[in-house]
Design a protein around this motif. Sequence first.
Motif, PDB file in Angstrom:
ATOM      1  N   ILE A  63       0.848  -1.181   0.000  1.00 11.45           N
ATOM      2  CA  ILE A  63       0.000   0.000   0.000  1.00 11.45           C
ATOM      3  C   ILE A  63       0.889   1.238   0.000  1.00 11.45           C
ATOM      4  CG2 ILE A  63      -1.924  -1.137   1.173  1.00 11.45           C
ATOM      5  CD1 ILE A  63      -1.110   0.266   3.761  1.00 11.45           C
ATOM      6  N   ASP A  64       0.313   2.356  -0.423  1.00 19.21           N
ATOM      7  CA  ASP A  64       1.039   3.620  -0.375  1.00 19.21           C
ATOM      8  C   ASP A  64       1.075   4.143   1.050  1.00 19.21           C
ATOM      9  OD1 ASP A  64       1.539   3.807  -3.141  1.00 19.21           O
ATOM     10  OD2 ASP A  64      -0.464   4.614  -3.500  1.00 19.21           O
ATOM     11  N   GLY A  65       2.268   4.606   1.462  1.00 17.64           N
ATOM     12  CA  GLY A  65       2.403   5.214   2.773  1.00 17.64           C
ATOM     13  C   GLY A  65       1.849   6.632   2.785  1.00 17.64           C
ATOM     14  N   PRO A  66       1.769   7.262   3.944  1.00 18.93           N
ATOM     15  CA  PRO A  66       1.286   8.637   4.041  1.00 18.93           C
ATOM     16  C   PRO A  66       2.100   9.580   3.162  1.00 18.93           C
ATOM     17  CG  PRO A  66       1.473   7.635   6.219  1.00 18.93           C
ATOM     18  CD  PRO A  66       2.117   6.691   5.251  1.00 18.93           C
ATOM     19  N   TYR A  67       1.398  10.403   2.398  1.00 17.78           N
ATOM     20  CA  TYR A  67       2.016  11.395   1.504  1.00 17.78           C
ATOM     21  C   TYR A  67       2.877  10.750   0.427  1.00 17.78           C
ATOM     22  CZ  TYR A  67       0.397  14.158   5.405  1.00 17.78           C
ATOM     23  OH  TYR A  67      -0.389  14.697   6.395  1.00 17.78           O
ATOM     24  N   HIS A  68       2.519   9.548   0.031  1.00 12.76           N
ATOM     25  CA  HIS A  68       3.215   8.822  -1.022  1.00 12.76           C
ATOM     26  C   HIS A  68       2.199   8.251  -2.014  1.00 12.76           C
ATOM     27  CE1 HIS A  68       6.492   8.936   1.912  1.00 12.76           C
ATOM     28  NE2 HIS A  68       7.328   8.539   0.969  1.00 12.76           N
ATOM     29  N   GLU A  80       9.426  17.631   2.526  1.00 10.11           N
ATOM     30  CA  GLU A  80       8.032  18.046   2.656  1.00 10.11           C
ATOM     31  C   GLU A  80       7.180  16.981   3.334  1.00 10.11           C
ATOM     32  OE1 GLU A  80       4.226  19.426  -0.113  1.00 10.11           O
ATOM     33  OE2 GLU A  80       6.261  19.587  -0.920  1.00 10.11           O
ATOM     34  N   TYR A  81       7.322  15.705   2.919  1.00  9.91           N
ATOM     35  CA  TYR A  81       6.482  14.697   3.577  1.00  9.91           C
ATOM     36  C   TYR A  81       6.904  14.495   5.024  1.00  9.91           C
ATOM     37  CZ  TYR A  81       9.790  10.745   2.600  1.00  9.91           C
ATOM     38  OH  TYR A  81      10.864   9.886   2.541  1.00  9.91           O
ATOM     39  N   GLN A  82       8.194  14.665   5.307  1.00  7.25           N
ATOM     40  CA  GLN A  82       8.630  14.577   6.696  1.00  7.25           C
ATOM     41  C   GLN A  82       8.018  15.702   7.530  1.00  7.25           C
ATOM     42  OE1 GLN A  82      12.893  14.573   6.356  1.00  7.25           O
ATOM     43  NE2 GLN A  82      13.006  12.425   5.733  1.00  7.25           N
ATOM     44  N   ALA A  83       7.992  16.909   6.982  1.00  6.56           N
ATOM     45  CA  ALA A  83       7.394  18.042   7.692  1.00  6.56           C
ATOM     46  C   ALA A  83       5.902  17.828   7.912  1.00  6.56           C
ATOM     47  CB  ALA A  83       7.638  19.330   6.907  1.00  6.56           C
ATOM     48  N   ARG A  84       5.232  17.232   6.949  1.00  9.45           N
ATOM     49  CA  ARG A  84       3.799  16.967   7.103  1.00  9.45           C
ATOM     50  C   ARG A  84       3.553  15.938   8.208  1.00  9.45           C
ATOM     51  NH1 ARG A  84       0.949  16.618   1.106  1.00  9.45           N
ATOM     52  NH2 ARG A  84       1.802  18.547   0.252  1.00  9.45           N
ATOM     53  N   ALA A  87       3.918  17.672  11.456  1.00 10.61           N
ATOM     54  CA  ALA A  87       2.756  18.541  11.709  1.00 10.61           C
ATOM     55  C   ALA A  87       1.539  17.729  12.137  1.00 10.61           C
ATOM     56  CB  ALA A  87       2.442  19.356  10.453  1.00 10.61           C
ATOM     57  N   ASP A  88       1.371  16.545  11.547  1.00  7.08           N
ATOM     58  CA  ASP A  88       0.249  15.675  11.923  1.00  7.08           C
ATOM     59  C   ASP A  88       0.447  15.062  13.304  1.00  7.08           C
ATOM     60  OD1 ASP A  88      -1.002  16.139   9.536  1.00  7.08           O
ATOM     61  OD2 ASP A  88      -0.568  14.176   8.670  1.00  7.08           O
ATOM     62  N   GLY A  89       1.699  14.933  13.714  1.00  7.64           N
ATOM     63  CA  GLY A  89       2.050  14.202  14.939  1.00  7.64           C
ATOM     64  C   GLY A  89       2.468  12.806  14.547  1.00  7.64           C
ATOM     65  N   ILE A  90       3.748  12.480  14.701  1.00  7.18           N
ATOM     66  CA  ILE A  90       4.266  11.220  14.198  1.00  7.18           C
ATOM     67  C   ILE A  90       3.566  10.020  14.841  1.00  7.18           C
ATOM     68  CG2 ILE A  90       6.187  11.189  15.841  1.00  7.18           C
ATOM     69  CD1 ILE A  90       6.111   9.820  12.189  1.00  7.18           C
ATOM     70  N   ASP A  91       3.167  10.120  16.098  1.00  6.66           N
ATOM     71  CA  ASP A  91       2.466   8.988  16.719  1.00  6.66           C
ATOM     72  C   ASP A  91       1.130   8.742  16.034  1.00  6.66           C
ATOM     73  OD1 ASP A  91       4.188   8.012  18.839  1.00  6.66           O
ATOM     74  OD2 ASP A  91       3.862   9.924  19.825  1.00  6.66           O
ATOM     75  N   ASP A  92       0.407   9.809  15.700  1.00  2.00           N
ATOM     76  CA  ASP A  92      -0.863   9.642  14.986  1.00  2.00           C
ATOM     77  C   ASP A  92      -0.636   9.050  13.602  1.00  2.00           C
ATOM     78  OD1 ASP A  92      -2.303  10.616  17.113  1.00  2.00           O
ATOM     79  OD2 ASP A  92      -2.514  12.647  16.288  1.00  2.00           O
ATOM     80  N   VAL A  93       0.414   9.493  12.917  1.00  2.00           N
ATOM     81  CA  VAL A  93       0.721   8.961  11.587  1.00  2.00           C
ATOM     82  C   VAL A  93       1.019   7.463  11.678  1.00  2.00           C
ATOM     83  CG1 VAL A  93       2.346   9.049   9.658  1.00  2.00           C
ATOM     84  CG2 VAL A  93       1.543  11.175  10.702  1.00  2.00           C
ATOM     85  N   PRO A 153      14.096  16.078  10.894  1.00  2.00           N
ATOM     86  CA  PRO A 153      13.243  16.764  11.868  1.00  2.00           C
ATOM     87  C   PRO A 153      13.178  15.999  13.197  1.00  2.00           C
ATOM     88  CG  PRO A 153      12.164  16.671   9.733  1.00  2.00           C
ATOM     89  CD  PRO A 153      13.374  15.799   9.634  1.00  2.00           C
ATOM     90  N   ALA A 154      13.408  16.717  14.287  1.00  2.00           N
ATOM     91  CA  ALA A 154      13.389  16.066  15.603  1.00  2.00           C
ATOM     92  C   ALA A 154      12.041  15.432  15.898  1.00  2.00           C
ATOM     93  CB  ALA A 154      13.750  17.082  16.685  1.00  2.00           C
ATOM     94  N   GLY A 155      10.980  15.983  15.331  1.00  2.00           N
ATOM     95  CA  GLY A 155       9.639  15.462  15.586  1.00  2.00           C
ATOM     96  C   GLY A 155       9.369  14.099  14.998  1.00  2.00           C
ATOM     97  N   LEU A 156      10.293  13.572  14.185  1.00  2.00           N
ATOM     98  CA  LEU A 156      10.128  12.229  13.641  1.00  2.00           C
ATOM     99  C   LEU A 156      10.655  11.156  14.581  1.00  2.00           C
ATOM    100  CD1 LEU A 156      11.162  12.650   9.880  1.00  2.00           C
ATOM    101  CD2 LEU A 156       8.857  12.359  10.798  1.00  2.00           C
ATOM    102  N   ALA A 157      11.442  11.549  15.559  1.00  2.00           N
ATOM    103  CA  ALA A 157      12.090  10.575  16.435  1.00  2.00           C
ATOM    104  C   ALA A 157      11.111  10.008  17.460  1.00  2.00           C
ATOM    105  CB  ALA A 157      13.267  11.225  17.143  1.00  2.00           C
TER     106      ALA A 157
END
Length: 233
Positions: A63-68, A80-84, A87-93, A153-157
């Motif tokens: 399947i296609d991943g988020p923003y892919h 850009e997809y990392q920033a999105r 912004a969504d919250g990596i745990d929610d993604v 982005p630190a928010g991906l960790a």
Amino acid sequence: MGVAERSFRIEGATGPVPGVAWLPPGAGGLVLLGHGGSGDKRSPRIVELATWFAANGLAAAAIDGPYHGERVPAPVPAPEYQARMVADGIDDVLDRMTADWLAVVRHLGFARVGYLGVSLGTRFGLPLAAALGDRLHCAVLGKFGLRQHPAMPAGLATPDRAVREARAITASVLFHVQWDDEIFPRDGQLALFDALGASGKQLIAYAGGHGVTPPGAVEHWRTFVHRHLGEEG
């Protein structure tokens, strides 16, 4: 009858999930294939792997991943997809992608499941593998770890979450490390391998950076999955 290649679109956590399945007659197990960053469900490696598994008696799905892929109108560059995702919250993604994968497993109806995905495929594969529990018979993971390059982005960790999910995985795991990975440092990858709860875990390592995947590694992935999913029981 030959292999049936079937595109599908099912309802997922936040909308339609675009996917494709390769279904050989009499398949006894399903391999879920997670694509890498900036890839999609029909990336050349995904198609190559799916075709090989189907020719060897295993169904495969991607399947296609988020923003892919078909989830966006046009390809989105990595920053850009990392920033999105941040912004969504990596745990929610991660939670949404896990729910989407579980919906695919229900849709295709296989009780025996394997997973193969490195890099971004492991970012999303860890929570999925943990959620599948006993349904998961094996996984190929890697090119990902508990640390990331400061430029990301630190928010991906999510190191604490990754450790919890790794500990919950009891199926056999093959973990691929690129020894000179410039995105996910070696020590963080080895720490993630250590955290895996599987007693039957194996590690393979190759010289080179993140984008290097020797042909012999792909063969190792395939035979590992086939041995655990295609020849059991």
